[in-house]
Design an enzyme around this catalytic site. Sequence first.
Site, mmCIF file in Angstrom:
data_model
loop_
_atom_site.group_PDB
_atom_site.id
_atom_site.type_symbol
_atom_site.label_atom_id
_atom_site.label_comp_id
_atom_site.label_asym_id
_atom_site.label_seq_id
_atom_site.Cartn_x
_atom_site.Cartn_y
_atom_site.Cartn_z
ATOM 1 N N HIS A 1 5.170 6.695 10.879
ATOM 2 C CA HIS A 1 6.453 5.995 10.782
ATOM 3 C C HIS A 1 7.646 6.951 10.772
ATOM 4 C CE1 HIS A 1 5.562 1.805 10.424
ATOM 5 N NE2 HIS A 1 4.821 1.907 9.334
ATOM 6 N N GLU B 1 1.731 6.050 7.328
ATOM 7 C CA GLU B 1 3.121 6.230 6.892
ATOM 8 C C GLU B 1 3.752 7.438 7.567
ATOM 9 O OE1 GLU B 1 4.368 3.789 5.302
ATOM 10 O OE2 GLU B 1 2.380 2.900 5.058
ATOM 11 N N MET C 1 5.077 2.839 1.667
ATOM 12 C CA MET C 1 6.327 2.593 2.380
ATOM 13 C C MET C 1 6.865 3.893 2.939
ATOM 14 S SD MET C 1 8.502 0.418 3.433
ATOM 15 C CE MET C 1 9.953 0.801 4.417
ATOM 16 N N GLU C 2 7.315 3.836 4.192
ATOM 17 C CA GLU C 2 7.621 5.024 4.990
ATOM 18 C C GLU C 2 9.016 5.583 4.791
ATOM 19 O OE1 GLU C 2 8.513 1.441 7.805
ATOM 20 O OE2 GLU C 2 7.056 1.929 6.262
ATOM 21 N N GLY D 1 0.835 -1.197 0.000
ATOM 22 C CA GLY D 1 0.000 0.000 0.000
ATOM 23 C C GLY D 1 0.863 1.238 0.000
#
Length: 824
Positions: free
Chosen positions: A303, A300, A267-268, A265
């Site tokens: 994060h 995200e 990525m941080e 979905g």
Amino acid sequence: MPSANLSRSETAARSAAITVRAYRVELDLSAAPDQTRDGFTTTTTVEFDATVERTWLDFIALSVESVTVNGTEVAVEYDGARLALAGLSETNIVVVRGTGAYSRSGEGLHRFLDPVDDQTYLYTQYEPADARRVFACFEQPDMKAPFTFAVTAPSGWQVMSNRPFAAIQDNGVLQNVAFSPTLPISTYITAIAAGPYHRVESSWARGALTIPLGIYCRASLARYLDADTVFEVTKQGLDFFAEHFDYPYPWGKYDQVFVPEYNLGAMENPGLVTFTEAYVFRGAATAAQYEGRANTILHEMAHMWFGDLVTMVWWDDLWLKESFADYMGALASSEATEWTDAWVAFANRRKAWAYLQDQLPTTHPIVADITDLEAAKLNFDGITYAKGASVLKQLVAYVGREEFFSGVRRYFRTHAFGNTTLDDLLTELSADSGRDLAGWARAWLRTTGVSTLTLENGAIVQTDPRPHRLAVGLYDFDATGDLVIRERVELDIVDARTTVTLAPAALRLLNDGDLTYAKVRLDVDSLATVESSLNRVTDPLARGLIWSALWNATRDGELDAERYLSMARAFAPGETNMALLTAVLANASFTVGHYLPEPARDRWRGAWLESCWATLHSSAPGSGAQLAWARAVAAAATVDARRAGDIRAILLGRAPEGLALDPDLRWALWTALAATGDAKVADLDAEAERDDTASGRTAHLRALAARPLAEVKAAAWDSALGDTTLTNDHLDATIDGFRAGGRRDLIARYDNDYFAALRAVWDQRSIEIARRIVVGLFPAADSLDGVDRWLNENADAPTSLRRLVVEQRDHLARELRVRGADII
């Protein structure tokens, strides 16, 4: 163990002996538009201290051209995954020059050619350990260092990384982009994106801090990008986390890029967050889709602190970032954005993921025992995310919200740019709350399984006993006929049986307010009330908990599947919460396909399609409900052809008033026709000409493979197993088409071939691609004989492969059990 699969013990020994000081990574992407070029030049300079004479760098590349250690070129000692380094000094500078491979699987540096304009796009995706596919590195989260990236790319491209650029030299043909050094971060969250991306700019400010904001997508998607909405959620999130974390955003800029053929979905990556293009809506979208995207944006963003600023030592404590981000995403959505019902979606959808995962034989504690990278890859699951977030929600109630956030703030200040374990977090959370959290951690973080709560004869009975803080809601009908809460009783339970005194009520709802992590059962009287009056429950969270209870009872074989479907058919048309409606439609469709014996399945396929068709036409024109029911029609029509003519009429221009026939909905309807044999190749080719985009080509592949012909299924099978040029998205489309329509009469012949191929697939394909094949092609057989035979004969198979097969066996066993269950 293959050398690419790093173990926890060997990486712990390496980090004890090696201290990384800095990386400089130079990537030459100038030839990326040439699709005949498989690779790119990558040069890594890494500075580190060592207390050992020998170690290794991780590098998965096409080739290694040279290695220099402290100014001396040395012989290349390389096995395809590990690059040996010998003759080390106390302080070292190592330079590795090699050729990395452009990826088609979404792992490493992914290259995508846009069919709309023939433009090339690149982006990286590394978690948990694919930075080594782009540059030589110490690939483990506890070896943080500053990174300086320099990229050569065609002129006119956007080139992005974690930090702003420091300098650009452009001669009109090529550009050399040098980026500012990062703060100390782990390898897996470094990032590069490059290509003729469309860019929209904004900024966010708080006090003296100003953060530049950027949103990127492919140029051919620019007309669909609702940047203002994305920026609004982004700014709301930055406000929320600034207030609650009291630690200034540390990464200098906040870019968000929507990328094609993405495995996740989002990525941080600090300063350059990547998202799936599915969040750029090419047509109408439901409120549930917008709410889901907002939640992902905020997940995200959380994060940036949980995971990026403070990172787990090893993947055992993956939950330290994912559980917190999942919890914070829902919390920020509910308190900082228009999506004030975010906890409804969490209770009904995210926790359903956790309940499913936690009942598998491969379930694991939230704090898991991750011995190697293959195990880490498979632990990005419902336990780590949704169960962990559910438990954190309970923890906040247990220690107090202010005490919780006070501990979190101290955690950030104490461990900024460092690595932690569970004990580090518990120390900070215990300080202000005054509670000893060791017992709580043992009960919730180091155990497996989900309790089931039932109200029986004046007591709350729980399986798998553990401590819960929960509420019981007593609901009665008001003067207008609505079911509203009359009284709420909160209590703590620990034992298998807890006596409770409750007044009579039409509906008694355990875990009212969703305070704890547990499945609940409705007592006989409450179930009768729900069966007649679920639509009269006005509180969406209560409705969500009821729908969840009904679904869990159906999955567990305690509520007859046809009874569940009858309630879905009766009450889903009136469901106003789009997250709940989306979940109920998906669950009802799954029930028809998986939980009914054959005679009932055939009957309900038609009945469910007719219900979806009727509600599509009775829904308000242009509403989210109308769109949701249109999608449900497409799903139901893949296994029942009775509305094929009507669906074709919709596609030819006679759609219900207000229904927006966007490309994705059109393809869903064409795929349904293809699966029942009611669409010809010419029909699908014509639609592909109409939608000659990346998504259109993928959908065309899926629809072609859905046709119910033996030769079509054979070609799809051969392609999925043998065509290594398929991208990740095209592999999924091929598998989806192969299985479309539930035609066991056409695909059961491949069951034995599936099991025969498993070991080779796992050995020869990347774990991401192998996982898609293992899960996607698992046979929906009428017995467990085939899978049990393979498990018995392959006791020595890789642990991660066996885990996937065991999980698929359990899903099949549940389906067979529910189909044959003698239940109410």
